[in-house]
Design an enzyme around this catalytic site. Sequence first.
Site, PDB file in Angstrom:
ATOM      1  N   GLU A 323      -0.335   2.727   3.935  1.00 17.79           N
ATOM      2  CA  GLU A 323      -1.382   3.397   4.509  1.00 17.79           C
ATOM      3  C   GLU A 323      -2.505   2.909   4.849  1.00 17.79           C
ATOM      4  OE1 GLU A 323      -1.179   7.483   3.369  1.00 17.79           O
ATOM      5  OE2 GLU A 323       0.022   8.267   4.858  1.00 17.79           O
ATOM      6  N   HIS A 344      21.608  -7.473  -5.324  1.00 16.88           N
ATOM      7  CA  HIS A 344      23.368  -6.992  -4.563  1.00 16.88           C
ATOM      8  C   HIS A 344      23.271  -6.355  -3.386  1.00 16.88           C
ATOM      9  CE1 HIS A 344      25.778  -8.471  -8.202  1.00 16.88           C
ATOM     10  NE2 HIS A 344      24.614  -7.689  -8.561  1.00 16.88           N
ATOM     11  N   LYS A 459       2.157  13.322  13.874  1.00 15.62           N
ATOM     12  CA  LYS A 459       1.670  15.197  13.629  1.00 15.62           C
ATOM     13  C   LYS A 459       1.740  15.522  14.601  1.00 15.62           C
ATOM     14  CE  LYS A 459      -0.728  14.323   9.228  1.00 15.62           C
ATOM     15  NZ  LYS A 459      -1.475  14.713   8.426  1.00 15.62           N
TER      16      LYS A 459
HETATM   17  O1  PA5 Z   1      -2.848   8.895   1.256  1.00 16.64           O
HETATM   18  C1  PA5 Z   1      -2.909   9.757   1.932  1.00 16.64           C
HETATM   19  O2  PA5 Z   1      -3.782  10.203   2.141  1.00 16.64           O
HETATM   20  C2  PA5 Z   1      -1.748  10.960   2.489  1.00 16.64           C
HETATM   21  O3  PA5 Z   1      -0.522  10.554   1.902  1.00 16.64           O
HETATM   22  C3  PA5 Z   1      -1.455  12.378   2.054  1.00 16.64           C
HETATM   23  O4  PA5 Z   1      -1.689  12.389   1.050  1.00 16.64           O
HETATM   24  C4  PA5 Z   1      -0.822  13.143   2.803  1.00 16.64           C
HETATM   25  O5  PA5 Z   1      -0.571  12.733   3.926  1.00 16.64           O
HETATM   26  C5  PA5 Z   1      -0.880  14.220   2.522  1.00 16.64           C
HETATM   27  O6  PA5 Z   1      -1.675  14.953   2.618  1.00 16.64           O
HETATM   28  P1  PA5 Z   1      -1.894  16.169   2.498  1.00 16.64           P
HETATM   29  O7  PA5 Z   1      -2.697  16.373   0.414  1.00 16.64           O
HETATM   30  O8  PA5 Z   1      -3.221  16.783   3.208  1.00 16.64           O
HETATM   31  O9  PA5 Z   1      -1.800  17.448   2.407  1.00 16.64           O
END
Ligand code: PA5
Length: 469
Positions: A323, A344, A459
């Site tokens: 990310e 494996h 989303k």
């Molecule tokens: O690293 C990030 O920002 C994302 O992985 C969020 O943690 C994830 O999308 C969850 O978001 P939120 O905590 O707003 O529900």
Amino acid sequence: MKPLEPIRYDYSGLIASKDAPPCVKQTGLVEADLQWLAPRLDAVRQEMAENLTTFRRGLPVPEEMQPMDAGFVDLPERLLDEERPLLDQIMAAGDRLAKEVDRVLVIGIGGSYMGARALFEACGHPYHNELSRQRRGGRPRMYFEGNNLDNDAVQGLLDLVEGSDDWGIIVISKSGGTLEPAVAFRIFFDALRKSCGDDTEKLRRRVIAITGSSGRLRDLATTIGCHDILPIPDGVGGRFSVLSAVGLLPAAVMGLDVGHLLEGAVAMNERFRTAPPGDNPVLDYAGIARLMETRRGATIRILSAWGKGMEGVGLWYDQLLAESLGKNGLGATPLTAVNTRDLHSRGQQHQEGRRDKLITNLVVEKTHREWIALERSDLDQDNLNSLSGKTLPEMLQAACTGTNQAYAEDYRRTATIRLPRLDEGSLGQLFQMLMLATVAEGRLVGINPYGQPGVEAYKKKMNALLRQK
Ligand code: PA5
């Protein structure tokens, strides 16, 4: 204060000596690469220090550098010092919930749950939830939900908790608006409300929300009147939040040594600030990854964990790297392997497949438990008497050394991160090392490691599909 043994990043296996044959030099790195790298790493460190100052002083951030969520960097120091009251509040809330219930559901997705799960798998008993309360150290069973939209998984967990009131919920969402945890929270909160009946005070004590300063979850938790609503500080992004309440509250519920976890991170910050490139795990890891990607085409980043307890840590890192740096058509692809299991399944490809991988072993030096040795048996059809007396750690060590030798013989060289033990102090160091290294790598590449604009695409589509008439 418990002694803190340093974790080590050893990349010597990737560096070819001056007199090495060309085939070795061409598949690894040479001293000249490191010399080229060193001033760049120093510049990145300087830039990160300036970013932190900008962030803490609330100075304007240039548009191309937004968001700048540098708040995770000095969070461990702050929690142990000026923000100690918040740490005490987190600890007290965790201890309270642990005493009052026998099962805790951690509801969150992505950065809002992966760190807690990593800690649970690494530091806890591997069969924690199966043990008696006494053998769990008086701690509740832990479950992770809200990280999918899987009907049968949710039904399965409802089977365990419905009709009883000795369970609680930690619901975590920084934005407060993510669909998966919101849906799971509504389902499980309804079940809990039914079980608590008229006892609204009990209901308030059973739910702890961890969320940003505003948003739907904060509104909901306030309306419920939750006994504890804990903050995710502004400027700490989800995947950088493991050392905020997001990871610390579940850790406190599990009875982990939260202070030691934070001290580990503080120690890593100190090494990052003061050690020169070549002896600095953060800068070295980021620099080696970058060189291997750009000069040797290692676009697949494999964290090869030698032990089951580290799978969660590996998956946490997969998310952090993917990310943070998977942007603008760039960023290495992370992949966690757990060995010897994955020898494996993936081993064939790592030994003979494309030469596009940087393999970093994740190794723990001391086990939690006493070593099991193989006994002699009168049934030797399995031909194991010749190994009698050998212990499981010795066999794992032989597998690890043998695997790395076999890779090296085919000019596939590896690096290693060594943890003295799989405990809070080591994990605090490792989390902080990899978070800092991810930011450093982003700065080297010219990618903003913060924010995840690409995640919004699915989303929007999903919400449009769900809400269309
Ligand atoms: O690293 C990030 O920002 C994302 O992985 C969020 O943690 C994830 O999308 C969850 O978001 P939120 O905590 O707003 O529900």
